[in-house]
Design a protein around this motif. Structure first.
Motif, PDB file in Angstrom:
ATOM      1  N   VAL A 285       0.782  -1.159  -0.055  1.00  0.00           N
ATOM      2  CA  VAL A 285       0.041   0.143  -0.046  1.00  0.00           C
ATOM      3  C   VAL A 285       0.841   1.275  -0.051  1.00  0.00           C
ATOM      4  N   GLN A 286       0.700   2.345  -0.869  1.00  0.00           N
ATOM      5  CA  GLN A 286       1.388   3.497  -0.963  1.00  0.00           C
ATOM      6  C   GLN A 286       0.373   4.517  -0.372  1.00  0.00           C
ATOM      7  N   LEU A 287       0.865   5.409   0.461  1.00  0.00           N
ATOM      8  CA  LEU A 287       0.046   6.578   1.033  1.00  0.00           C
ATOM      9  C   LEU A 287       0.573   7.839   0.464  1.00  0.00           C
ATOM     10  N   GLN A 288      -0.505   8.709  -0.002  1.00  0.00           N
ATOM     11  CA  GLN A 288       0.090   9.938  -0.554  1.00  0.00           C
ATOM     12  C   GLN A 288      -0.796  11.064   0.431  1.00  0.00           C
ATOM     13  N   ALA A 289      -0.151  11.987   1.040  1.00  0.00           N
ATOM     14  CA  ALA A 289      -0.751  12.969   1.914  1.00  0.00           C
ATOM     15  C   ALA A 289      -0.616  14.158   1.354  1.00  0.00           C
ATOM     16  N   SER A 290      -1.665  15.095   1.242  1.00  0.00           N
ATOM     17  CA  SER A 290      -1.574  16.148   0.659  1.00  0.00           C
ATOM     18  C   SER A 290      -2.565  17.500   1.423  1.00  0.00           C
ATOM     19  N   GLY A 291      -2.444  18.699   1.208  1.00  0.00           N
ATOM     20  CA  GLY A 291      -3.566  19.641   1.860  1.00  0.00           C
ATOM     21  C   GLY A 291      -2.869  20.512   2.673  1.00  0.00           C
ATOM     22  N   GLY A 292      -1.573  20.277   3.116  1.00  0.00           N
ATOM     23  CA  GLY A 292      -0.766  21.221   4.089  1.00  0.00           C
ATOM     24  C   GLY A 292      -0.851  22.587   3.539  1.00  0.00           C
ATOM     25  N   GLY A 293      -0.506  23.427   4.359  1.00  0.00           N
ATOM     26  CA  GLY A 293      -0.165  24.796   4.012  1.00  0.00           C
ATOM     27  C   GLY A 293       0.116  25.921   5.038  1.00  0.00           C
ATOM     28  N   LEU A 294       0.329  26.936   4.933  1.00  0.00           N
ATOM     29  CA  LEU A 294       0.506  28.044   5.874  1.00  0.00           C
ATOM     30  C   LEU A 294      -1.096  29.074   5.872  1.00  0.00           C
ATOM     31  N   VAL A 295      -1.394  28.973   7.173  1.00  0.00           N
ATOM     32  CA  VAL A 295      -2.585  29.568   7.300  1.00  0.00           C
ATOM     33  C   VAL A 295      -2.390  30.438   8.853  1.00  0.00           C
ATOM     34  N   GLN A 296      -3.574  31.439   8.978  1.00  0.00           N
ATOM     35  CA  GLN A 296      -3.462  32.167  10.272  1.00  0.00           C
ATOM     36  C   GLN A 296      -4.157  31.266  11.205  1.00  0.00           C
ATOM     37  N   PRO A 297      -3.985  31.735  12.565  1.00  0.00           N
ATOM     38  CA  PRO A 297      -4.719  31.059  13.407  1.00  0.00           C
ATOM     39  C   PRO A 297      -6.489  31.277  13.388  1.00  0.00           C
ATOM     40  N   GLY A 298      -7.115  30.247  13.883  1.00  0.00           N
ATOM     41  CA  GLY A 298      -8.607  30.179  13.430  1.00  0.00           C
ATOM     42  C   GLY A 298      -9.049  29.675  12.062  1.00  0.00           C
ATOM     43  N   ALA A 299      -8.045  29.522  11.354  1.00  0.00           N
ATOM     44  CA  ALA A 299      -8.550  28.977   9.785  1.00  0.00           C
ATOM     45  C   ALA A 299      -8.676  27.512   9.988  1.00  0.00           C
TER      46      ALA A 299
END
Length: 123
Positions: free
Chosen positions: A1-15
């Protein structure tokens, strides 16, 4: 099984952010999936986990009520919806899957790992 994670980033508190973990390969295996995170200089930490059926999940106390783990087995994808983000949530987030056994918070027994996606919460 290979897993690909995504969706991270730089956000402000509360986002909010939604992380995705897509599985490929032997995805016919029924497996629990977990999200873990690791901040610089700290040990890897359990965040959330979900059974293959999606019927139950577990969460780190500090994310309860803010994070929601879910899965779409038809798309071989597990999600981590993160709301009301705080600076202390900043870390590299990893998804992981077990090839056998039940859902657990212990990262040492997960067999498959994604590459990690960076979440930074800062004003």
């Amino acid at each position: 099984v290979q897993l690909q994670a995504s969706g991270g980033g730089l956000v402000q508190p509360g986002a909010s952010l939604r992380l995705s973990c897509v599985a490929s390969g032997r995805t016919s295996i029924t497996y629990p999936v977990g999200w873990f995170r690791q901040a610089p200089g700290k040990e890897r930490e359990f965040v959330a986990a979900i059974r293959w059926s999606g019927a139950s999940a577990e969460y780190l106390d500090s994310v309860k009520g803010r994070f929601t783990i879910s899965r779409d087995n038809a798309r071989n994808t597990v999600y981590l919806q993160m709301n009301s983000l705080k600076p202390e949530d900043s870390a590299v987030y990893y998804c992981a899957a077990r090839s056998r056994g039940s859902m657990t918070t212990d990262y040492r027994v997960y067999d498959y790992w994604g590459q990690g996606t960076l979440v930074t919460v800062s004003s």
